[in-house]
Design a protein around this motif. Structure first.
Motif, PDB file in Angstrom:
ATOM      1  N   GLY A  36      -6.504  -1.278   2.771  1.00 34.59           N
ATOM      2  CA  GLY A  36      -5.551  -1.016   3.825  1.00 34.59           C
ATOM      3  C   GLY A  36      -4.487  -2.070   4.034  1.00 34.59           C
ATOM      4  O   GLY A  36      -3.846  -2.091   5.078  1.00 34.59           O
ATOM      5  N   LYS A  37      -4.263  -2.938   3.066  1.00 35.39           N
ATOM      6  CA  LYS A  37      -3.219  -3.957   3.182  1.00 35.39           C
ATOM      7  C   LYS A  37      -1.882  -3.328   2.834  1.00 35.39           C
ATOM      8  O   LYS A  37      -1.760  -2.601   1.873  1.00 35.39           O
ATOM      9  CB  LYS A  37      -3.488  -5.143   2.248  1.00 35.39           C
ATOM     10  N   LYS A  38      -0.887  -3.608   3.620  1.00 36.99           N
ATOM     11  CA  LYS A  38       0.455  -3.116   3.347  1.00 36.99           C
ATOM     12  C   LYS A  38       1.272  -4.230   2.719  1.00 36.99           C
ATOM     13  O   LYS A  38       1.207  -5.383   3.124  1.00 36.99           O
ATOM     14  CB  LYS A  38       1.156  -2.673   4.645  1.00 36.99           C
ATOM     15  N   SER A  39       2.062  -3.902   1.688  1.00 31.47           N
ATOM     16  CA  SER A  39       2.867  -4.937   1.032  1.00 31.47           C
ATOM     17  C   SER A  39       4.240  -5.048   1.643  1.00 31.47           C
ATOM     18  O   SER A  39       4.653  -4.338   2.470  1.00 31.47           O
ATOM     19  CB  SER A  39       2.997  -4.665  -0.470  1.00 31.47           C
ATOM     20  N   ARG A  87      -3.753  -5.037 -10.235  1.00 34.42           N
ATOM     21  CA  ARG A  87      -5.019  -5.291  -9.551  1.00 34.42           C
ATOM     22  C   ARG A  87      -4.823  -5.679  -8.093  1.00 34.42           C
ATOM     23  O   ARG A  87      -5.592  -5.259  -7.234  1.00 34.42           O
ATOM     24  CB  ARG A  87      -5.792  -6.397 -10.270  1.00 34.42           C
ATOM     25  N   VAL A  88      -3.795  -6.471  -7.819  1.00 34.79           N
ATOM     26  CA  VAL A  88      -3.539  -6.874  -6.439  1.00 34.79           C
ATOM     27  C   VAL A  88      -3.113  -5.663  -5.618  1.00 34.79           C
ATOM     28  O   VAL A  88      -3.592  -5.449  -4.499  1.00 34.79           O
ATOM     29  CB  VAL A  88      -2.468  -7.987  -6.376  1.00 34.79           C
ATOM     30  N   ASP A  89      -2.244  -4.832  -6.176  1.00 37.39           N
ATOM     31  CA  ASP A  89      -1.815  -3.616  -5.480  1.00 37.39           C
ATOM     32  C   ASP A  89      -2.991  -2.679  -5.237  1.00 37.39           C
ATOM     33  O   ASP A  89      -3.109  -2.067  -4.171  1.00 37.39           O
ATOM     34  CB  ASP A  89      -0.735  -2.895  -6.279  1.00 37.39           C
ATOM     35  N   LYS A  90      -3.860  -2.559  -6.208  1.00 37.70           N
ATOM     36  CA  LYS A  90      -5.035  -1.707  -6.071  1.00 37.70           C
ATOM     37  C   LYS A  90      -5.945  -2.228  -4.961  1.00 37.70           C
ATOM     38  O   LYS A  90      -6.446  -1.446  -4.136  1.00 37.70           O
ATOM     39  CB  LYS A  90      -5.798  -1.661  -7.397  1.00 37.70           C
ATOM     40  N   PHE A  91      -6.135  -3.548  -4.916  1.00 38.39           N
ATOM     41  CA  PHE A  91      -6.950  -4.158  -3.861  1.00 38.39           C
ATOM     42  C   PHE A  91      -6.333  -3.894  -2.494  1.00 38.39           C
ATOM     43  O   PHE A  91      -7.020  -3.491  -1.557  1.00 38.39           O
ATOM     44  CB  PHE A  91      -7.074  -5.672  -4.102  1.00 38.39           C
ATOM     45  N   ASN A  92      -5.022  -4.126  -2.376  1.00 38.29           N
ATOM     46  CA  ASN A  92      -4.336  -3.924  -1.106  1.00 38.29           C
ATOM     47  C   ASN A  92      -4.380  -2.469  -0.656  1.00 38.29           C
ATOM     48  O   ASN A  92      -4.544  -2.170   0.527  1.00 38.29           O
ATOM     49  CB  ASN A  92      -2.889  -4.410  -1.188  1.00 38.29           C
ATOM     50  N   LYS A  93      -4.246  -1.551  -1.610  1.00 37.92           N
ATOM     51  CA  LYS A  93      -4.300  -0.122  -1.277  1.00 37.92           C
ATOM     52  C   LYS A  93      -5.693   0.274  -0.813  1.00 37.92           C
ATOM     53  O   LYS A  93      -5.862   1.013   0.150  1.00 37.92           O
ATOM     54  CB  LYS A  93      -3.885   0.690  -2.511  1.00 37.92           C
ATOM     55  N   ARG A  94      -6.703  -0.242  -1.490  1.00 37.56           N
ATOM     56  CA  ARG A  94      -8.093   0.114  -1.165  1.00 37.56           C
ATOM     57  C   ARG A  94      -8.498  -0.405   0.216  1.00 37.56           C
ATOM     58  O   ARG A  94      -9.191   0.276   0.957  1.00 37.56           O
ATOM     59  CB  ARG A  94      -9.029  -0.450  -2.213  1.00 37.56           C
TER      60      ARG A  94
END
Length: 72
Positions: A69-72, A60-67
């Motif tokens: 524009g957050k880069k990990s 869920r966190v990765d999905k939020f970041n992808k949606r």
């Protein structure tokens, strides 16, 4: 005029923490032997200690970041 017999009993209870430490307090808690044994307390619960690990539940966190524009 105050009502009779509406308050619960207020007795001494020994609280035993998960690490073995204990203290005596007063409570309305009903126990068989006057002792309450805590399985979880602030010394062993992950919310309170420094070893808190963030768990990514099903990405869920990765999905939020992808949606957004957050880069990990």
């Amino acid at each position: 005029m105050p009502k009779k017999d509406i308050h619960p009993e207020y007795n001494e209870v020994t609280i035993v923490m998960s690490d073995g430490s204990e203290f005596v307090t007063r409570s309305t808690m009903k126990t068989k032997d006057g002792t309450y044994r805590a399985e979880v307390d602030s010394k062993n619960h992950p919310f309170y200690n420094e070893n808190l690990k963030m768990i990514t539940a099903t990405g869920r966190v990765d999905k939020f970041n992808k949606r957004y524009g957050k880069k990990s």
